[in-house]
Write a protein that holds these residues in place. Structure first.
Motif, mmCIF file in Angstrom:
data_model
loop_
_atom_site.group_PDB
_atom_site.id
_atom_site.type_symbol
_atom_site.label_atom_id
_atom_site.label_comp_id
_atom_site.label_asym_id
_atom_site.label_seq_id
_atom_site.Cartn_x
_atom_site.Cartn_y
_atom_site.Cartn_z
ATOM 1 N N LEU A 35 0.910 -0.992 0.188
ATOM 2 C CA LEU A 35 0.390 -0.119 -0.143
ATOM 3 C C LEU A 35 0.852 1.592 -0.403
ATOM 4 C CD1 LEU A 35 -2.973 0.551 0.262
ATOM 5 C CD2 LEU A 35 -2.641 0.831 2.741
ATOM 6 N N SER A 36 0.114 2.039 -1.099
ATOM 7 C CA SER A 36 1.635 3.241 -1.452
ATOM 8 C C SER A 36 0.637 4.892 -1.205
ATOM 9 C CB SER A 36 2.342 2.823 -2.669
ATOM 10 O OG SER A 36 3.081 4.024 -2.906
ATOM 11 N N GLY A 37 0.573 5.229 -0.133
ATOM 12 C CA GLY A 37 0.509 6.614 0.079
ATOM 13 C C GLY A 37 -0.454 6.251 1.064
ATOM 14 N N ASN A 38 -1.746 7.745 0.982
ATOM 15 C CA ASN A 38 -2.280 7.251 2.804
ATOM 16 C C ASN A 38 -3.020 8.630 2.644
ATOM 17 O OD1 ASN A 38 -1.056 10.198 2.815
ATOM 18 N ND2 ASN A 38 0.346 9.838 4.038
ATOM 19 N N ASN A 39 -3.796 8.685 0.816
ATOM 20 C CA ASN A 39 -5.033 8.966 0.904
ATOM 21 C C ASN A 39 -6.281 8.778 0.993
ATOM 22 O OD1 ASN A 39 -3.140 11.009 -1.850
ATOM 23 N ND2 ASN A 39 -4.828 12.767 -0.171
ATOM 24 N N ALA A 40 -6.535 6.553 1.168
ATOM 25 C CA ALA A 40 -7.542 6.357 1.099
ATOM 26 C C ALA A 40 -8.427 6.424 2.099
ATOM 27 C CB ALA A 40 -7.357 4.470 1.041
ATOM 28 N N SER A 41 -9.451 6.796 2.273
ATOM 29 C CA SER A 41 -10.500 6.417 3.731
ATOM 30 C C SER A 41 -10.702 5.060 4.072
ATOM 31 C CB SER A 41 -11.615 7.674 3.886
ATOM 32 O OG SER A 41 -11.993 7.302 2.750
ATOM 33 N N LEU A 42 -11.602 3.770 2.544
ATOM 34 C CA LEU A 42 -12.137 3.141 3.629
ATOM 35 C C LEU A 42 -11.000 2.010 4.079
ATOM 36 C CD1 LEU A 42 -12.930 1.452 -0.682
ATOM 37 C CD2 LEU A 42 -14.140 3.158 1.607
ATOM 38 N N ASP A 43 -11.875 1.233 4.725
ATOM 39 C CA ASP A 43 -11.289 0.567 5.376
ATOM 40 C C ASP A 43 -10.509 -1.186 4.534
ATOM 41 O OD1 ASP A 43 -12.703 0.922 8.313
ATOM 42 O OD2 ASP A 43 -14.005 -0.182 8.253
ATOM 43 N N ILE A 44 -9.340 -1.080 4.669
ATOM 44 C CA ILE A 44 -8.787 -1.950 3.995
ATOM 45 C C ILE A 44 -8.496 -3.816 4.226
ATOM 46 C CG2 ILE A 44 -6.605 -2.585 2.726
ATOM 47 C CD1 ILE A 44 -6.460 0.557 3.349
ATOM 48 N N ASN A 45 -9.187 -4.565 4.040
ATOM 49 C CA ASN A 45 -9.521 -5.752 4.118
ATOM 50 C C ASN A 45 -8.873 -6.406 3.546
ATOM 51 O OD1 ASN A 45 -10.292 -8.012 5.584
ATOM 52 N ND2 ASN A 45 -12.288 -8.680 4.331
ATOM 53 N N LEU A 46 -7.647 -6.938 3.404
ATOM 54 C CA LEU A 46 -6.635 -7.255 2.526
ATOM 55 C C LEU A 46 -5.099 -7.332 3.344
ATOM 56 C CD1 LEU A 46 -6.764 -5.190 -0.772
ATOM 57 C CD2 LEU A 46 -7.488 -6.744 -1.257
ATOM 58 N N PHE A 209 -21.124 11.691 1.065
ATOM 59 C CA PHE A 209 -20.004 10.825 1.562
ATOM 60 C C PHE A 209 -18.807 11.610 2.083
ATOM 61 C CE2 PHE A 209 -23.248 7.958 0.091
ATOM 62 C CZ PHE A 209 -23.223 6.328 1.145
ATOM 63 N N LEU A 210 -18.776 12.251 2.628
ATOM 64 C CA LEU A 210 -17.819 13.186 3.305
ATOM 65 C C LEU A 210 -16.571 12.187 3.569
ATOM 66 C CD1 LEU A 210 -19.517 15.779 4.256
ATOM 67 C CD2 LEU A 210 -17.729 16.323 2.603
ATOM 68 N N ASN A 211 -15.095 12.190 4.168
ATOM 69 C CA ASN A 211 -14.143 11.635 4.880
ATOM 70 C C ASN A 211 -14.301 12.419 6.303
ATOM 71 O OD1 ASN A 211 -13.416 10.638 2.475
ATOM 72 N ND2 ASN A 211 -11.891 12.734 2.090
ATOM 73 N N ASN A 221 -32.450 18.420 4.322
ATOM 74 C CA ASN A 221 -32.613 17.714 3.155
ATOM 75 C C ASN A 221 -31.414 16.846 2.634
ATOM 76 O OD1 ASN A 221 -31.658 19.795 1.916
ATOM 77 N ND2 ASN A 221 -32.005 19.771 0.227
ATOM 78 N N VAL A 222 -30.151 16.657 3.827
ATOM 79 C CA VAL A 222 -29.220 15.927 3.910
ATOM 80 C C VAL A 222 -28.348 15.418 4.481
ATOM 81 C CG1 VAL A 222 -26.228 16.430 3.040
ATOM 82 C CG2 VAL A 222 -28.330 18.486 1.692
ATOM 83 N N THR A 223 -28.149 13.405 3.918
ATOM 84 C CA THR A 223 -27.888 12.622 5.107
ATOM 85 C C THR A 223 -26.491 12.583 4.515
ATOM 86 O OG1 THR A 223 -29.653 11.353 5.093
ATOM 87 C CG2 THR A 223 -28.550 10.484 6.002
ATOM 88 N N TYR A 224 -25.585 12.893 5.706
ATOM 89 C CA TYR A 224 -24.403 12.637 5.632
ATOM 90 C C TYR A 224 -23.668 11.657 6.162
ATOM 91 C CZ TYR A 224 -24.630 17.743 5.751
ATOM 92 O OH TYR A 224 -25.201 19.355 5.420
ATOM 93 N N PHE A 225 -22.855 11.198 4.997
ATOM 94 C CA PHE A 225 -22.637 9.202 5.428
ATOM 95 C C PHE A 225 -20.791 9.419 5.849
ATOM 96 C CE2 PHE A 225 -26.408 8.894 3.768
ATOM 97 C CZ PHE A 225 -26.989 7.590 3.799
#
Length: 329
Positions: A35-46, A209-211, A221-225
């Motif tokens: 894994l190279s870099g640190n911008n991702a916000s997903l859980d990494i199931n790898l 969807f926000l980090n 009228n906005v649901t924040y995820f």
């Protein structure tokens, strides 16, 4: 086989693709991920065996790249050290999804590799570009993570080595519906850049969807995820349309589901400008700047009919077989 797979974590798309590919890759051998870099916000199931800060993207407040922040966070000495430390000679196959450290490591260690992913498609001059090409952008696409062989992924088969997008199983197996909301995923925009425009449309519901959101909640009228794969897949499958950047994986999934798309490519991000050019050719509306009339643009977009071409999903087994055959060819 022992397989080394390098993931460029400047965004979530590369990780999402690797997660989908992992069980298919296991049919060919044992897989270790870098894994190279640190911008991702997903859980990494790898099984991430190696990590590096690499080169990460930094955004300005409302929709652009901050090149000064990007440049000052690059550490050339550490990058060289990380590349030299990767034990690539222990692997039978090195797959590189646009990572410069792995590419450098291959050069230093005289190891063969194959570039596999969306960016590999830009090796071809037939892949769509914006009307005004960027000399610097072209150099980055072609020389940031070079490999002797390339297998690209894109919206259409622009060249003989380009394959359809990797679509997640959850999307392929879904029955899309229209629950009446608009899904929003624009990681280069902060909340106060767009919130007023969404609030001007009280009859519309937005799933945004926000980090920096930790828990799902609704205001007006906005649901924040939070950026969460399960939440996002459900929202996308059931949305009326999606407002997103000029990335690759999310527009590809939306096209596959037959959803309306409004693309807002990140400013000064040449790859996204290229993707936007491809999307425009397919009939997808593209917005290059968000102004005070954004609410009216959203209304007009929703009122317009769509006529997108049918998006195919990748036959992953077939593509990976071609990858391994090509690697040893």
């Amino acid at each position: 086989m022992k397989i080394f797979y390098a993931i460029q974590a400047t965004g979530n798309g590369h990780i999402s693709r690797a997660v989908q590919l992992y069980p298919y890759l296991q049919k060919f051998g044992e897989v270790d991920f870098f894994l190279s870099g640190n911008n991702a916000s997903l859980d990494i199931n790898l099984p991430i065996k190696y990590k590096s800060e690499g080169c990460s993207l930094h955004y300005s407040k409302c929709g652009g790249l901050d090149y000064w922040d990007i440049a000052k966070n690059i550490k050339p000495r550490q990058i060289y050290k990380d590349a030299d430390a990767l034990p690539l000679k222990n692997y039978d196959v090195v797959i590189n999804d646009f990572d410069s450290i792995t590419s450098l490591a291959c050069k230093l260690q005289k190891v063969h590799s194959i570039q596999f992913g969306h960016q590999a498609s830009f090796i071809s001059s037939k892949t769509p570009r914006p009307d005004k090409k960027s000399v610097m952008g072209e150099m980055i696409l072609k020389h940031y993570a070079p490999s002797p062989k390339n297998i690209g992924l894109h919206f259409d088969k622009y060249d003989d080595f380009i394959y359809p997008p990797i679509i997640k199983d959850e999307i392929v197996n879904a029955e899309p519906k229209d629950a009446g909301h608009i899904t929003v995923y624009l990681p280069s925009f902060q909340k106060d850049c767009l919130e007023k425009a969404f609030n001007k449309l009280p009859n519309l519901k937005f799933h945004w969807f926000l980090n920096d959101i930790k828990t799902k909640h609704t205001i007006k009228n906005v649901t924040y995820f939070p950026v969460n794969q399960q939440y996002f897949n459900k929202s996308l499958i059931n949305c009326e349309g999606i407002i997103t950047g000029g990335g690759f994986e999310t527009p590809a999934e939306a096209l596959y589901l037959g959803k309306k798309i409004l693309s807002i490519p990140i400013r000064k991000h040449y790859e996204q400008e290229c993707n936007a050019a491809a999307l425009k050719k397919m009939g997808v509306p593209v917005l290059y700047d968000v102004g005070d009339d954004f609410d009216l643009i959203i209304e007009n977009w929703l009122d317009s009919p769509i006529k997108y071409p049918t998006m195919k999903a990748n036959n992953i087994d077939e593509t990976l077989q071609f990858l391994f055959d090509t690697y040893y060819d």
